[in-house]
Design a protein around this motif. Structure first.
Motif, PDB file in Angstrom:
ATOM      1  N   MET A 184     -11.394 -65.567 -39.292  1.00 15.58           N
ATOM      2  CA  MET A 184     -11.635 -64.485 -38.346  1.00 15.58           C
ATOM      3  C   MET A 184     -13.131 -64.171 -38.333  1.00 15.58           C
ATOM      4  O   MET A 184     -13.773 -64.132 -39.377  1.00 15.58           O
ATOM      5  N   VAL A 185     -13.642 -63.979 -37.130  1.00 13.34           N
ATOM      6  CA  VAL A 185     -14.998 -63.489 -36.942  1.00 13.34           C
ATOM      7  C   VAL A 185     -14.895 -62.288 -36.010  1.00 13.34           C
ATOM      8  O   VAL A 185     -14.324 -62.388 -34.926  1.00 13.34           O
ATOM      9  N   ILE A 186     -15.408 -61.155 -36.462  1.00 15.52           N
ATOM     10  CA  ILE A 186     -15.452 -59.953 -35.633  1.00 15.52           C
ATOM     11  C   ILE A 186     -16.899 -59.493 -35.600  1.00 15.52           C
ATOM     12  O   ILE A 186     -17.512 -59.274 -36.642  1.00 15.52           O
ATOM     13  N   GLY A 187     -17.438 -59.381 -34.410  1.00 18.77           N
ATOM     14  CA  GLY A 187     -18.814 -58.930 -34.258  1.00 18.77           C
ATOM     15  C   GLY A 187     -19.075 -58.559 -32.810  1.00 18.77           C
ATOM     16  O   GLY A 187     -18.188 -58.640 -31.956  1.00 18.77           O
ATOM     17  N   LYS A 188     -20.295 -58.180 -32.549  1.00 20.30           N
ATOM     18  CA  LYS A 188     -20.687 -57.839 -31.179  1.00 20.30           C
ATOM     19  C   LYS A 188     -20.873 -59.130 -30.384  1.00 20.30           C
ATOM     20  O   LYS A 188     -21.394 -60.115 -30.905  1.00 20.30           O
ATOM     21  N   HIS A 189     -20.410 -59.108 -29.147  1.00 26.83           N
ATOM     22  CA  HIS A 189     -20.623 -60.212 -28.196  1.00 26.83           C
ATOM     23  C   HIS A 189     -19.935 -61.514 -28.607  1.00 26.83           C
ATOM     24  O   HIS A 189     -20.383 -62.593 -28.234  1.00 26.83           O
ATOM     25  N   ILE A 190     -18.845 -61.458 -29.366  1.00 29.99           N
ATOM     26  CA  ILE A 190     -18.056 -62.646 -29.696  1.00 29.99           C
ATOM     27  C   ILE A 190     -17.125 -62.907 -28.510  1.00 29.99           C
ATOM     28  O   ILE A 190     -16.459 -61.988 -28.015  1.00 29.99           O
ATOM     29  N   THR A 191     -17.059 -64.157 -28.048  1.00 33.18           N
ATOM     30  CA  THR A 191     -16.263 -64.487 -26.861  1.00 33.18           C
ATOM     31  C   THR A 191     -15.275 -65.616 -27.152  1.00 33.18           C
ATOM     32  O   THR A 191     -15.326 -66.256 -28.199  1.00 33.18           O
ATOM     33  N   MET A 192     -14.446 -65.899 -26.177  1.00 34.48           N
ATOM     34  CA  MET A 192     -13.510 -67.020 -26.261  1.00 34.48           C
ATOM     35  C   MET A 192     -14.282 -68.337 -26.376  1.00 34.48           C
ATOM     36  O   MET A 192     -13.811 -69.276 -27.013  1.00 34.48           O
ATOM     37  N   ALA A 193     -15.458 -68.416 -25.794  1.00 31.44           N
ATOM     38  CA  ALA A 193     -16.283 -69.631 -25.907  1.00 31.44           C
ATOM     39  C   ALA A 193     -16.681 -69.873 -27.364  1.00 31.44           C
ATOM     40  O   ALA A 193     -16.703 -71.014 -27.825  1.00 31.44           O
ATOM     41  N   ASP A 194     -16.979 -68.801 -28.104  1.00 27.51           N
ATOM     42  CA  ASP A 194     -17.283 -68.937 -29.530  1.00 27.51           C
ATOM     43  C   ASP A 194     -16.072 -69.481 -30.282  1.00 27.51           C
ATOM     44  O   ASP A 194     -16.196 -70.370 -31.133  1.00 27.51           O
ATOM     45  N   MET A 248      -8.244 -64.318 -29.563  1.00 30.09           N
ATOM     46  CA  MET A 248      -9.174 -63.219 -29.785  1.00 30.09           C
ATOM     47  C   MET A 248      -8.372 -62.055 -30.359  1.00 30.09           C
ATOM     48  O   MET A 248      -7.299 -61.716 -29.846  1.00 30.09           O
ATOM     49  N   THR A 249      -8.882 -61.457 -31.416  1.00 27.14           N
ATOM     50  CA  THR A 249      -8.172 -60.349 -32.051  1.00 27.14           C
ATOM     51  C   THR A 249      -7.890 -59.260 -31.011  1.00 27.14           C
ATOM     52  O   THR A 249      -8.780 -58.842 -30.275  1.00 27.14           O
ATOM     53  N   HIS A 250      -6.626 -58.843 -30.942  1.00 25.14           N
ATOM     54  CA  HIS A 250      -6.191 -57.872 -29.940  1.00 25.14           C
ATOM     55  C   HIS A 250      -6.926 -56.545 -30.142  1.00 25.14           C
ATOM     56  O   HIS A 250      -7.092 -56.090 -31.279  1.00 25.14           O
ATOM     57  N   PRO A 251      -7.378 -55.910 -29.056  1.00 27.36           N
ATOM     58  CA  PRO A 251      -8.068 -54.626 -29.188  1.00 27.36           C
ATOM     59  C   PRO A 251      -7.275 -53.577 -29.973  1.00 27.36           C
ATOM     60  O   PRO A 251      -7.859 -52.767 -30.694  1.00 27.36           O
ATOM     61  N   ASN A 252      -5.946 -53.588 -29.855  1.00 26.59           N
ATOM     62  CA  ASN A 252      -5.136 -52.621 -30.607  1.00 26.59           C
ATOM     63  C   ASN A 252      -5.237 -52.849 -32.112  1.00 26.59           C
ATOM     64  O   ASN A 252      -5.200 -51.900 -32.892  1.00 26.59           O
ATOM     65  N   VAL A 269     -11.955 -50.036 -35.948  1.00 26.11           N
ATOM     66  CA  VAL A 269     -13.063 -50.783 -35.366  1.00 26.11           C
ATOM     67  C   VAL A 269     -13.027 -50.573 -33.856  1.00 26.11           C
ATOM     68  O   VAL A 269     -11.982 -50.735 -33.230  1.00 26.11           O
ATOM     69  N   ASP A 270     -14.152 -50.208 -33.262  1.00 28.97           N
ATOM     70  CA  ASP A 270     -14.223 -49.919 -31.838  1.00 28.97           C
ATOM     71  C   ASP A 270     -14.122 -51.209 -31.023  1.00 28.97           C
ATOM     72  O   ASP A 270     -15.060 -52.019 -31.018  1.00 28.97           O
ATOM     73  N   PRO A 271     -13.003 -51.424 -30.300  1.00 32.66           N
ATOM     74  CA  PRO A 271     -12.853 -52.666 -29.520  1.00 32.66           C
ATOM     75  C   PRO A 271     -13.762 -52.728 -28.286  1.00 32.66           C
ATOM     76  O   PRO A 271     -13.914 -53.783 -27.690  1.00 32.66           O
TER      77      PRO A 271
END
Length: 151
Positions: free
Chosen positions: A61-71, A134-138, A145-147
């Motif tokens: 898992m990677v969670i950060g700013k501006h992480i996309t499906m392309a990543d 992609m980790t679900h916003p919920n 963590v602010d989605p």
């Protein structure tokens, strides 16, 4: 999928709980969360060429700013090619998992027939190797963590 030893004891069915623990503990002011959680798991599967009642699972898992499906796609392709070789192609298919959105299944070219079709790949030329998304916003929200900022 649960594999009970007794009515009170079950074997670990997945390595996912580590993701929730890490999400709750991580200090995002120090940068993105990057984690891998490997482990042996057990499922009530009938053993065949591509299934086993016990196997090793690796979750990342990677969670950060501006992480996309392309990543995610680039990471999955890189890992698959490192594990299985550059001669095998990788494809992503839309799928559904309750804790990711969007969700995909990743397949590699069958190592046995190299895409021509055989009994191992059920004559499709492909072998499913993992599920991802992609980790679900919920999920992020439940971990505090602010989605809107992190993905």
């Amino acid at each position: 999928d649960t594999f009970y030893v007794t009515p009170e004891i079950l074997m670990r069915t997945q390595t996912s709980p580590m993701q929730a623990r890490m999400l709750e503990k991580h200090d995002f002011s120090n940068g993105p969360l990057k984690m891998v959680s490997p482990g042996k798991v057990y499922r009530r599967d009938t053993d065949d060429a591509t299934h086993s009642h016990q196997f090793h699972q690796v979750e990342g898992m990677v969670i950060g700013k501006h992480i996309t499906m392309a990543d995610l796609k680039g990471t999955l392709e890189t890992v698959a090619q490192e594990l299985f070789g550059n001669e095998l192609d990788v494809r992503l298919r839309p799928s559904y998992f309750p804790f990711t959105e969007p969700s995909v299944e990743a397949d590699i070219t069958c190592f046995n027939c190299l895409g021509k079709g055989c009994a191992i790949c059920k004559y499709t030329g492909w072998i499913e190797v993992l599920g991802a998304g992609m980790t679900h916003p919920n999920v992020l929200q439940m971990a505090g963590v602010d989605p809107e900022v992190y993905g």
